[in-house]
Design a protein around this motif. Structure first.
Motif, PDB file in Angstrom:
ATOM      1  N   ASP A  48       1.143  -0.918   0.180  1.00 40.80           N
ATOM      2  CA  ASP A  48      -0.136  -0.191  -0.316  1.00 40.80           C
ATOM      3  C   ASP A  48       0.690   0.991  -0.298  1.00 40.80           C
ATOM      4  O   ASP A  48       1.972   1.354   0.437  1.00 40.80           O
ATOM      5  CB  ASP A  48      -1.146  -0.334   1.494  1.00 40.80           C
ATOM      6  N   SER A 108      -1.907  -5.004   0.793  1.00 45.15           N
ATOM      7  CA  SER A 108      -3.337  -5.796   0.177  1.00 45.15           C
ATOM      8  C   SER A 108      -3.391  -6.911  -0.634  1.00 45.15           C
ATOM      9  O   SER A 108      -2.372  -7.246  -0.922  1.00 45.15           O
ATOM     10  CB  SER A 108      -4.129  -5.235  -0.429  1.00 45.15           C
ATOM     11  N   GLN A 151      -8.877  -9.416  -9.136  1.00 42.71           N
ATOM     12  CA  GLN A 151     -10.426  -8.583  -8.813  1.00 42.71           C
ATOM     13  C   GLN A 151     -10.260  -8.497  -7.852  1.00 42.71           C
ATOM     14  O   GLN A 151     -10.842  -7.091  -6.606  1.00 42.71           O
ATOM     15  CB  GLN A 151     -11.101  -9.112  -9.838  1.00 42.71           C
ATOM     16  N   TYR A 164      -8.165  -5.768  -5.990  1.00 40.35           N
ATOM     17  CA  TYR A 164      -8.947  -4.598  -6.303  1.00 40.35           C
ATOM     18  C   TYR A 164      -9.478  -4.174  -4.611  1.00 40.35           C
ATOM     19  O   TYR A 164      -9.968  -3.100  -4.336  1.00 40.35           O
ATOM     20  CB  TYR A 164      -9.316  -4.119  -7.850  1.00 40.35           C
ATOM     21  N   GLN A 165     -10.615  -5.302  -5.034  1.00 32.48           N
ATOM     22  CA  GLN A 165     -11.371  -5.134  -3.741  1.00 32.48           C
ATOM     23  C   GLN A 165     -11.060  -4.388  -2.508  1.00 32.48           C
ATOM     24  O   GLN A 165     -11.790  -4.469  -1.721  1.00 32.48           O
ATOM     25  CB  GLN A 165     -12.288  -7.025  -3.699  1.00 32.48           C
ATOM     26  N   LYS A 203      -7.987  -3.333  -2.652  1.00 31.45           N
ATOM     27  CA  LYS A 203      -7.811  -1.774  -2.085  1.00 31.45           C
ATOM     28  C   LYS A 203      -9.197  -0.747  -2.097  1.00 31.45           C
ATOM     29  O   LYS A 203      -9.133   0.635  -0.532  1.00 31.45           O
ATOM     30  CB  LYS A 203      -7.431  -1.560  -3.083  1.00 31.45           C
ATOM     31  N   ARG A 204     -10.043  -0.850  -2.266  1.00 36.06           N
ATOM     32  CA  ARG A 204     -11.721   0.082  -2.213  1.00 36.06           C
ATOM     33  C   ARG A 204     -12.305  -0.373  -1.320  1.00 36.06           C
ATOM     34  O   ARG A 204     -12.630   0.727  -0.410  1.00 36.06           O
ATOM     35  CB  ARG A 204     -12.280  -0.735  -3.685  1.00 36.06           C
ATOM     36  N   ASP A 205     -11.467  -1.941  -0.698  1.00 38.25           N
ATOM     37  CA  ASP A 205     -12.214  -1.796   0.990  1.00 38.25           C
ATOM     38  C   ASP A 205     -11.369  -0.946   2.073  1.00 38.25           C
ATOM     39  O   ASP A 205     -12.107  -1.035   3.122  1.00 38.25           O
ATOM     40  CB  ASP A 205     -12.386  -2.713   1.518  1.00 38.25           C
ATOM     41  N   GLY A 206     -10.222   0.211   2.076  1.00 35.42           N
ATOM     42  CA  GLY A 206      -9.529   0.995   2.746  1.00 35.42           C
ATOM     43  C   GLY A 206      -8.128   0.043   2.392  1.00 35.42           C
ATOM     44  O   GLY A 206      -7.802   0.836   3.586  1.00 35.42           O
ATOM     45  N   ARG A 207      -7.805  -0.872   1.529  1.00 31.80           N
ATOM     46  CA  ARG A 207      -6.219  -1.416   1.931  1.00 31.80           C
ATOM     47  C   ARG A 207      -5.645  -2.352   3.177  1.00 31.80           C
ATOM     48  O   ARG A 207      -7.071  -2.672   4.595  1.00 31.80           O
ATOM     49  CB  ARG A 207      -5.578  -0.050   1.858  1.00 31.80           C
ATOM     50  N   ASP A 250     -17.109 -13.977  -2.184  1.00 26.61           N
ATOM     51  CA  ASP A 250     -18.406 -13.105  -3.971  1.00 26.61           C
ATOM     52  C   ASP A 250     -18.879 -13.973  -3.217  1.00 26.61           C
ATOM     53  O   ASP A 250     -20.580 -13.648  -3.726  1.00 26.61           O
ATOM     54  CB  ASP A 250     -17.693 -12.589  -4.237  1.00 26.61           C
TER      55      ASP A 250
END
Length: 375
Positions: free
Chosen positions: A250, A332, A353, A356-357, A359-363, A372
């Protein structure tokens, strides 16, 4: 060299020596056939029983040599081939045989050369010259003795034969010296070639290591990882699964911008050291590119794989790179599972994928594709 390989080498050597001994015995047989022709032609001074006696003693001497070879006592000697003793004994019997000829002695002089050729490639030049001297002295002494006892029928012919024998023996000594020099040169070249081959093999191993290793972190590089992962996937059977994860440090660009690229390199090296400490033997971690890494855990389950990635993430967050004051290190992680019918590229896309999830959730967290699916 292991004991088994040493025993194999000795067996191979003894087999070769027995073959050479068989060639020597063949020479005795041929000489015996020539003696038979001499007896038939009436060229002997002595009765046939004397010739048979010489033949019997010569046979006994060969049985002694055969016993040494079969008992392997020859392997304890400096020259296990027993070349010099065999040559000297053969010269002795040939000289004794020639003493029984009345005429045609010169026709058997070629046997001296045949016997000495047996040692051209085996005997050192000085030893070969000594054997050649024994041959000449034997033949010359035989003629001198007959001249002294007035038994020599053709002194001029005997002188000519002795001179011819001397010339041939000198030539054989020179040839033996040349052959030994060539053999020594070939041995040195073979050793040099072996050394070059060992050096080349070492360089090839170094090149293979360089081609498979990331220079900065010491981990596998991307190409080598993909090759290993493909092999592991091909060997995957039944309901077993492999864990596959992509890991991204990160805010790595911020570290380079604030602290410099040297600090960034030290952070990458620190992560590599932490990853090695957290993984099992057989687990594979590689630098995938830049600040991104890839992880493969063979034969694992979802909860075990998650626990391993969480352990790695927490260990890296507590790490302190040497000589660099960098706070709040984090990574991450995107995880997926590989099954037997999976495609590696598709699995890497799933892990990407999931990354990236994360990363989007806050690293500084792990995300998985199977979460999922469960959702």
């Amino acid at each position: 060299m292991t004991p088994s390989s040493q025993a194999g080498t000795r067996r191979s050597l003894q087999s070769l020596l027995l073959k050479r001994f068989g060639m020597a015995v063949g020479t005795y047989v041929l000489t015996g056939l020539l003696c038979g022709v001499g007896v038939f032609a009436g060229l002997f001074n002595a009765p046939p029983l004397a010739v048979l006696g010489i033949g019997a003693l010569a046979t006994f001497s060969q049985l002694v040599f055969l016993g040494l070879f079969l008992s392997r006592l020859n392997l304890r000697l400096a020259d296990p081939s027993l070349t010099e003793p065999q040559v000297l004994v053969a010269l002795l019997w040939l000289t004794a045989l020639l003493s029984q000829f009345s005429e045609g002695r010169g026709s058997l002089l070629v046997m001296y050369m045949l016997i000495l050729l047996f040692g051209v490639f085996q005997l050192p030049p000085k030893v070969f010259a000594r054997c050649a001297l024994v041959a000449f002295l034997g033949f010359a002494g035989l003629n001198l003795y007959e001249a002294y006892t007035l038994q020599l029928r053709a002194p001029r012919m005997a002188l000519m034969q002795a001179c011819v024998l001397a010339v041939v023996l000198v030539w054989l000594c020179l040839f033996a010296s040349y052959a030994q020099a060539m053999r020594q040169r070939m041995r040195q070249r073979r050793f040099a070639l072996q050394a070059h081959q060992d050096t080349l093999r070492g360089m090839m191993r170094q090149l293979e290591d360089l081609a498979a290793t990331d220079e900065l972190t010491g981990l596998c590089n991307r190409r080598h990882f993909l090759r290993l992962a493909s092999c592991e996937l091909e060997n995957l059977r039944g309901d077993r699964q492999h864990g596959l994860a992509l890991l991204d440090l990160d805010h790595f660009k911020r570290i380079n911008d604030i602290h410099g690229h040297a600090a960034g390199d030290r952070v990458l090296q620190t992560f590599a050291a932490v990853a090695r400490a957290c993984l099992r033997d057989g687990d594979v971690v590689a630098r995938y590119g830049g600040e991104e890494f890839v992880l493969l855990l063979p034969n694992t389950e979802a909860d075990q794989f998650t626990a391993c990635c969480e352990r790695l993430r927490e260990a890296f967050s507590r790490a302190e790179p040497l000589g660099v004051q960098v706070a709040n290190l984090s990574v991450s992680i995107g995880m997926t599972l590989l099954s037997a019918d999976d495609d590696l590229d598709e699995a890497l896309q799933r892990a990407d994928q999931a990354l990236y999830q994360a990363k989007r959730d806050g690293r500084n967290r792990c995300a998985a594709t199977w979460e999922d699916v469960d959702a």
